[in-house]
Design a protein around this motif. Structure first.
Motif, PDB file in Angstrom:
ATOM      1  N   ASP A 561       0.844  -1.193   0.000  1.00 10.44           N
ATOM      2  CA  ASP A 561       0.000   0.000   0.000  1.00 10.44           C
ATOM      3  C   ASP A 561       0.884   1.249   0.000  1.00 10.44           C
ATOM      4  OD1 ASP A 561      -2.255  -1.598   0.150  1.00 10.44           O
ATOM      5  OD2 ASP A 561      -2.275  -1.586   2.356  1.00 10.44           O
ATOM      6  N   ALA A 562       0.365   2.312  -0.566  1.00 11.31           N
ATOM      7  CA  ALA A 562       1.113   3.570  -0.574  1.00 11.31           C
ATOM      8  C   ALA A 562       1.330   4.038   0.862  1.00 11.31           C
ATOM      9  CB  ALA A 562       0.347   4.633  -1.362  1.00 11.31           C
ATOM     10  N   PRO A 563       2.550   4.450   1.219  1.00 11.36           N
ATOM     11  CA  PRO A 563       2.821   4.872   2.595  1.00 11.36           C
ATOM     12  C   PRO A 563       2.039   6.131   2.959  1.00 11.36           C
ATOM     13  CG  PRO A 563       4.663   5.428   1.160  1.00 11.36           C
ATOM     14  CD  PRO A 563       3.733   4.589   0.348  1.00 11.36           C
ATOM     15  N   ARG A 564       1.616   6.171   4.203  1.00  8.84           N
ATOM     16  CA  ARG A 564       0.891   7.337   4.703  1.00  8.84           C
ATOM     17  C   ARG A 564       1.602   7.852   5.956  1.00  8.84           C
ATOM     18  NH1 ARG A 564      -3.286   7.915   8.363  1.00  8.84           N
ATOM     19  NH2 ARG A 564      -3.451   5.646   8.612  1.00  8.84           N
ATOM     20  N   TYR A 565       1.884   9.157   5.962  1.00  9.60           N
ATOM     21  CA  TYR A 565       2.644   9.750   7.060  1.00  9.60           C
ATOM     22  C   TYR A 565       1.805  10.784   7.807  1.00  9.60           C
ATOM     23  CZ  TYR A 565       6.813   7.574   5.107  1.00  9.60           C
ATOM     24  OH  TYR A 565       7.729   6.654   4.656  1.00  9.60           O
ATOM     25  N   GLU A 566       2.032  10.830   9.118  1.00 14.01           N
ATOM     26  CA  GLU A 566       1.383  11.822   9.965  1.00 14.01           C
ATOM     27  C   GLU A 566       2.422  12.794  10.498  1.00 14.01           C
ATOM     28  OE1 GLU A 566      -0.469   9.515  12.989  1.00 14.01           O
ATOM     29  OE2 GLU A 566      -2.103   8.786  11.699  1.00 14.01           O
ATOM     30  N   SER A 567       2.012  14.052  10.639  1.00 12.09           N
ATOM     31  CA  SER A 567       2.926  15.080  11.132  1.00 12.09           C
ATOM     32  C   SER A 567       2.994  15.028  12.660  1.00 12.09           C
ATOM     33  CB  SER A 567       2.464  16.460  10.680  1.00 12.09           C
ATOM     34  OG  SER A 567       3.295  17.467  11.254  1.00 12.09           O
ATOM     35  N   ALA A 568       4.244  15.062  13.182  1.00 12.03           N
ATOM     36  CA  ALA A 568       4.462  15.112  14.628  1.00 12.03           C
ATOM     37  C   ALA A 568       5.162  16.402  15.011  1.00 12.03           C
ATOM     38  CB  ALA A 568       5.298  13.916  15.079  1.00 12.03           C
ATOM     39  N   GLY A 569       5.093  17.389  14.143  1.00  6.04           N
ATOM     40  CA  GLY A 569       5.769  18.652  14.377  1.00  6.04           C
ATOM     41  C   GLY A 569       6.382  19.140  13.089  1.00  6.04           C
ATOM     42  N   GLU A 570       7.033  20.286  13.125  1.00  6.29           N
ATOM     43  CA  GLU A 570       7.607  20.879  11.924  1.00  6.29           C
ATOM     44  C   GLU A 570       8.696  19.973  11.338  1.00  6.29           C
ATOM     45  OE1 GLU A 570       9.682  25.034  10.377  1.00  6.29           O
ATOM     46  OE2 GLU A 570       9.003  24.818  12.455  1.00  6.29           O
ATOM     47  N   GLY A 571       8.441  19.427  10.148  1.00  7.89           N
ATOM     48  CA  GLY A 571       9.408  18.571   9.483  1.00  7.89           C
ATOM     49  C   GLY A 571       9.535  17.183  10.068  1.00  7.89           C
ATOM     50  N   HIS A 572       8.705  16.829  11.053  1.00  7.18           N
ATOM     51  CA  HIS A 572       8.785  15.546  11.737  1.00  7.18           C
ATOM     52  C   HIS A 572       7.611  14.682  11.282  1.00  7.18           C
ATOM     53  CE1 HIS A 572       9.207  13.268  15.861  1.00  7.18           C
ATOM     54  NE2 HIS A 572       9.337  12.483  14.807  1.00  7.18           N
ATOM     55  N   LEU A 573       7.897  13.628  10.514  1.00  3.91           N
ATOM     56  CA  LEU A 573       6.868  12.769   9.962  1.00  3.91           C
ATOM     57  C   LEU A 573       7.022  11.352  10.493  1.00  3.91           C
ATOM     58  CD1 LEU A 573       6.992  13.917   6.220  1.00  3.91           C
ATOM     59  CD2 LEU A 573       5.389  14.666   7.989  1.00  3.91           C
ATOM     60  N   VAL A 574       5.881  10.713  10.762  1.00  2.00           N
ATOM     61  CA  VAL A 574       5.867   9.340  11.280  1.00  2.00           C
ATOM     62  C   VAL A 574       4.944   8.514  10.407  1.00  2.00           C
ATOM     63  CG1 VAL A 574       5.438   7.869  13.275  1.00  2.00           C
ATOM     64  CG2 VAL A 574       6.211  10.224  13.619  1.00  2.00           C
ATOM     65  N   ARG A 575       5.410   7.346  10.017  1.00  2.00           N
ATOM     66  CA  ARG A 575       4.580   6.497   9.179  1.00  2.00           C
ATOM     67  C   ARG A 575       3.410   5.952   9.985  1.00  2.00           C
ATOM     68  NH1 ARG A 575       5.973   2.457   4.342  1.00  2.00           N
ATOM     69  NH2 ARG A 575       3.867   1.632   4.076  1.00  2.00           N
ATOM     70  N   ALA A 576       2.225   6.050   9.429  1.00  2.00           N
ATOM     71  CA  ALA A 576       1.020   5.570  10.100  1.00  2.00           C
ATOM     72  C   ALA A 576       0.727   4.135   9.701  1.00  2.00           C
ATOM     73  CB  ALA A 576      -0.169   6.457   9.733  1.00  2.00           C
ATOM     74  N   GLY A 577       0.275   3.351  10.664  1.00  2.00           N
ATOM     75  CA  GLY A 577      -0.145   1.991  10.396  1.00  2.00           C
ATOM     76  C   GLY A 577       0.980   1.040  10.077  1.00  2.00           C
ATOM     77  N   ALA A 578       2.226   1.358  10.527  1.00  2.16           N
ATOM     78  CA  ALA A 578       3.362   0.470  10.258  1.00  2.16           C
ATOM     79  C   ALA A 578       4.198   0.328  11.510  1.00  2.16           C
ATOM     80  CB  ALA A 578       4.221   1.025   9.131  1.00  2.16           C
TER      81      ALA A 578
END
Length: 578
Positions: A561-578
């Motif tokens: 599946d295409a990766p989906r990222y959530e923002s945890a702050g400015e420039g800080h991304l976390v992969r969701a559901g992985a």
């Protein structure tokens, strides 16, 4: 407590007259069953030579024990002086009663035999196992050191595994016969912190169950603090300090011991990060990676038909700015080194886009250069240092003139080697010194992007600190961009502006170093940080994490599946559901 090994006044020399070319000067120590002695010191201090002399492997490297004794207590209670034993006696002891884990697995494994064949050999010789029994035991040995898809990996040749996985293979071989004495020479140097903690847990468990004594050679004093019973500090072939762990670490007496302790990189949960770069709209991108995917075919059957793919890297994307360092961290086999090699076109991407550009005004024929993890595999042993440093210039048809030689001498000085090294060969340098040669060679063409794949993992702590300072100075001076692949969180904290955490071929968290380390959002990032060794972590009961690493082998036609990222702050991304 009775002694397992008693070494007295051990002296070792090299060459036709070893007495006049002595490199180990009167070393003495005792080791009890179930005890761990850590030997620490910088590259060239004599710690590896001392360990190789214990079971007389030094004889095969041009060395000789010139005086002293090494009394070893065998399983039947008898004592043998290994320093004076005949080779026939030693053959019955090496591997069976004294195991050895070497620092550089590529020099220890046969490159033309499969991993399975080399592990099975131990069980066939030591335990007289049949083919099926030996194959099953080999698979269990790989699973014991947490290598995923162990049955499939048995069919691999050494070059098909990462440096960290090769070291785990070496550890599996050494532990196969449950030796009474285990000599471990930098056994976790190539391993990421989570696998390192698991291996230390495995070694701790083995000690408790079998009473195995261990000589543990390392430059990582943080690791020593969590594992050793006693510490012996060596400098220039001599023991300068020796004692119980707490006494040496808390109250060091010798200036050299204090120097080593002061040079240890301390991990501080993101409080010691760099703040010398500002990302703004005027910042120049020198590298763009979009949807990078690298897959290797899996073949089976007599006709070797493709049955699936190894999804080594899947949908990785990031950019790199001029003057910036992006640290890529993750477990061995996670895809971080494959990502680096794809950027240099050493591995052909399955899909994705990579764009690299040189710096404006910079004289650079090759904008991207790489420093590899294993210096032995990177340096041609038949070439002098001058010829090795000239290779990049020859590749772009540059003349080796006085200016080129002057640059060679300058770079050697910057990485802490004398100018007279130009006439020497790689085998005349220690492992750490050879890695410094690789760094100097990578800088010969003044690249705009330097990819460093575990570039400081083989260096002792004081030299490591100097090389990191050198890299930072060069970056600030020339605006270099670094892609820094490492398993050492203390190192990445010190040098990286941003961090990308890679797990099972995908980026699971990316952002500013201070944010990712101080406020990790992904479970895997937290696991990495928790496993970092520390001087404050004394006598740790390393637990063995049995969490299964997901297989990267997928059937034909499988697409994630295409990766989906959530923002945890400015420039800080976390992969969701992985």
């Amino acid at each position: 407590m009775s002694s397992l090994l008693s070494v007295r006044d051990l002296k070792v020399g090299f060459g036709p007259r070893p007495e006049s070319n002595e490199v180990v000067h009167g070393v003495s120590f005792d080791l009890a069953p179930g005890e761990t002695l850590a030997i620490v010191g910088e590259s060239g201090s004599g710690k590896s030579v001392t360990s190789m002399a214990v079971n007389r492997l030094i004889d095969f490297g041009g060395g000789r024990i010139t005086s002293g004794s090494t009394a070893f207590t065998r399983a039947d209670g008898s004592t043998i002086d290994l320093a004076r034993a005949e080779e026939r006696q030693l053959e019955g002891i090496r591997g069976r009663e004294i195991g050895m884990i070497f620092q550089e697995p590529m020099t220890s494994l046969n490159p033309v035999l499969s991993i399975g064949t080399q592990i099975e050999e131990v069980f066939r010789i030591q335990f007289a196992m049949s083919g099926a029994e030996a194959k099953t035991a080999a698979r269990e040995a790989l699973e014991r050191v947490r290598i995923p898809d162990a049955a499939r990996r048995l069919t691999y040749a050494p070059h098909q595994l990462s440096g960290g996985m090769l070291q785990r293979v070496m550890i599996a071989i050494a532990l196969a016969s449950n030796p009474r004495l285990l000599i471990a020479d930098e056994p976790t140097t190539a391993l990421d912190v989570t696998i390192q903690a698991q291996i230390m847990g495995l070694l701790s468990e083995m000690k408790r169950e079998t009473g195995t004594g261990m000589i543990f050679i390392t430059h990582d004093i943080g690791l020593v603090a969590g594992f050793a019973d006693r510490v012996m500090v060596m400098q220039q072939g001599e023991v300068v300090e020796q004692g119980m762990l707490d006494a040496v670490l808390d109250n060091p007496q010798h200036d050299y011991t204090k120097h080593l302790l002061n040079a240890v990189p301390h991990f501080s949960d993101g409080r010691s990060v760099r703040h010398d770069m500002q990302r703004d709209e005027g910042s120049r991108k020198v590298l763009e990676v979009e949807d990078l995917t690298v897959r290797f075919p899996v073949r089976a059957g007599l006709l070797k038909r493709q049955t699936g793919n190894v999804h080594a890297v899947e949908g990785v994307g990031f950019d790199l700015m001029q003057g910036e360092t992006l640290g890529i961290v993750g477990e061995s086999g996670s895809g971080k080194s494959t990502t680096a090699r794809a950027i240099l076109d050493l591995v052909r991407p399955t899909k994705g886009r990579i764009r690299a550009e040189g710096l404006a005004g910079a004289v650079s024929d090759k904008p991207v250069q790489m420093v590899f993890q294993n210096p032995n595999a990177s340096l041609n042993p038949r070439l002098t240092v001058k010829q090795l440093l000239a290779e990049p210039l020859i590749a772009v048809r540059r003349r080796i003139d006085a200016e080129a030689v002057s640059r060679m001498e300058m770079l050697l000085d910057r990485v802490g080697l004398p100018a007279d090294s130009l006439a020497r060969y790689p085998h005349e340098f220690s492992g750490g010194q050879r890695q410094r040669l690789c760094i100097a060679r990578a800088l010969m063409l003044n690249p705009s992007i330097l990819v460093l794949d575990e570039a400081v993992s083989a260096l002792d702590v004081s030299v490591q600190a100097k090389v990191l300072d050198l890299l930072i100075d060069l970056q600030n001076e020339f605006g270099l961009a670094y892609l820094f692949v490492t398993h050492d969180m203390a190192v990445v904290e010190r040098i990286a502006h941003r961090i990308a955490v890679v797990y099972a071929g995908q980026i699971v968290e990316i952002g500013p170093t201070s944010e990712v380390l101080a406020n990790p959002r992904h479970d895997y990032t937290r696991q990495l940080i928790k496993a970092v060794p520390s001087l404050d972590r004394r006598h740790s009961d390393y637990g063995i994490d049995l969490t299964e690493i997901p297989s990267l082998v997928r059937p034909m036609g499988w697409e994630p599946d295409a990766p989906r990222y959530e923002s945890a702050g400015e420039g800080h991304l976390v992969r969701a559901g992985a």
